[in-house]
Write a protein that holds these residues in place. Sequence first.
Motif, mmCIF file in Angstrom:
data_model
loop_
_atom_site.group_PDB
_atom_site.id
_atom_site.type_symbol
_atom_site.label_atom_id
_atom_site.label_comp_id
_atom_site.label_asym_id
_atom_site.label_seq_id
_atom_site.Cartn_x
_atom_site.Cartn_y
_atom_site.Cartn_z
ATOM 1 N N PHE A 149 0.820 -1.221 0.000
ATOM 2 C CA PHE A 149 0.000 0.000 0.000
ATOM 3 C C PHE A 149 0.853 1.270 0.000
ATOM 4 N N TRP A 150 2.094 1.160 0.483
ATOM 5 C CA TRP A 150 2.989 2.321 0.368
ATOM 6 C C TRP A 150 3.445 2.537 -1.080
ATOM 7 N N TRP A 151 3.269 1.544 -1.928
ATOM 8 C CA TRP A 151 3.661 1.636 -3.343
ATOM 9 C C TRP A 151 2.999 2.832 -4.034
ATOM 10 N N TRP A 152 1.807 3.196 -3.547
ATOM 11 C CA TRP A 152 1.121 4.348 -4.153
ATOM 12 C C TRP A 152 1.987 5.595 -4.071
ATOM 13 N N ALA A 176 -2.675 14.138 -4.542
ATOM 14 C CA ALA A 176 -2.497 12.711 -4.288
ATOM 15 C C ALA A 176 -1.149 12.426 -3.642
ATOM 16 N N PHE A 177 -0.126 13.147 -4.076
ATOM 17 C CA PHE A 177 1.207 12.925 -3.521
ATOM 18 C C PHE A 177 1.275 13.339 -2.053
ATOM 19 N N LEU A 178 0.448 14.307 -1.667
ATOM 20 C CA LEU A 178 0.383 14.714 -0.271
ATOM 21 C C LEU A 178 -0.560 13.828 0.535
ATOM 22 N N GLY A 179 -1.625 13.332 -0.120
ATOM 23 C CA GLY A 179 -2.646 12.578 0.594
ATOM 24 C C GLY A 179 -2.313 11.127 0.841
ATOM 25 N N THR A 180 -1.651 10.466 -0.115
ATOM 26 C CA THR A 180 -1.396 9.026 0.037
ATOM 27 C C THR A 180 -0.500 8.684 1.236
ATOM 28 N N PRO A 181 0.558 9.453 1.535
ATOM 29 C CA PRO A 181 1.335 9.080 2.725
ATOM 30 C C PRO A 181 0.553 9.277 4.019
ATOM 31 N N LEU A 182 -0.342 10.262 4.037
ATOM 32 C CA LEU A 182 -1.157 10.465 5.233
ATOM 33 C C LEU A 182 -2.083 9.272 5.458
ATOM 34 N N ILE A 183 -2.692 8.799 4.382
ATOM 35 C CA ILE A 183 -3.572 7.632 4.486
ATOM 36 C C ILE A 183 -2.784 6.404 4.925
ATOM 37 N N SER A 184 -1.599 6.222 4.347
ATOM 38 C CA SER A 184 -0.784 5.047 4.685
ATOM 39 C C SER A 184 -0.299 5.082 6.125
ATOM 40 N N LEU A 185 -0.101 6.274 6.661
ATOM 41 C CA LEU A 185 0.348 6.404 8.047
ATOM 42 C C LEU A 185 -0.796 6.258 9.046
ATOM 43 N N LEU A 186 -1.968 6.806 8.708
ATOM 44 C CA LEU A 186 -3.071 6.872 9.667
ATOM 45 C C LEU A 186 -4.012 5.669 9.599
#
Length: 254
Positions: A149-152, A176-186
């Motif tokens: 899922f971090w692949w995104w 998307a580049f700002l949002g995907t790491p937040l989703i992967s972390l939270l």
Amino acid sequence: MTSEDPFVKQIDQSVMDEMGVGLDQLLNPAKVVNLERDLYNLRSELATLTGATITNNNNTPLTTAQADGGGGGEEAEAIRAKISKKERDLATERRSVFRGWLKNVFLGQAVLSMALSFVMATNPQVLFGSFDWFNNVSNMDTSIKVLGFWWWWLFIVPSLRSRRPTGMEKKALDIAFLGTPLISLLSPVVTKDTGLIWVANFMVVAGAYGFAFAVGEEEDDGEDGGGGKSDPAWLKFIYKSLDFGSGRERGARR
């Protein structure tokens, strides 16, 4: 230097005249600007050493022939050698155009990464089950699922951004580049299902596209950073930071 700088505009026009494409369509536009700037400084220095008279005209680039008045000793010869090398480098860079086929390569890379990451996040046994390290190393399956899922953020969105999109798609991929790491972390706080987290990342990217195209392309505020007039200063700064290598010369040295 920014894309609105007269010096950069002059380079953009010369590339357009020579290659039929704008500066932002070159593989490394920032390097072209830096080489042009270095050559201008070296030619100015050569003109001083050789006593050449330079007419100050912002619409006309300074050439080596104009800057070289002859003579100047060893110091001038050293500068001529530097100029010659940079001119060769510049000629190569100006011919390196960001072709459509390369954009398709990045798009294909993103699609393949999406398929691969989904399998990694849901059932890595399919890909790696035949390897001893997968079966013998403790929690290896979990590590690969997390990587899936971090692949995104690591590969899929960067591959799409490497195509140098503009307008609404560029804004969507910035979000998307700002949002995907937040989703992967939270997301792991809410669920341990890596497949669901992968889907959540997909929804963030799809939502970013939907939002950007629904809002439409805002009028640029004129600053080099791609933010609209209504965007707060901190968001413009983030967008500007994301634009390294985008072709608008944010990577060029001042």
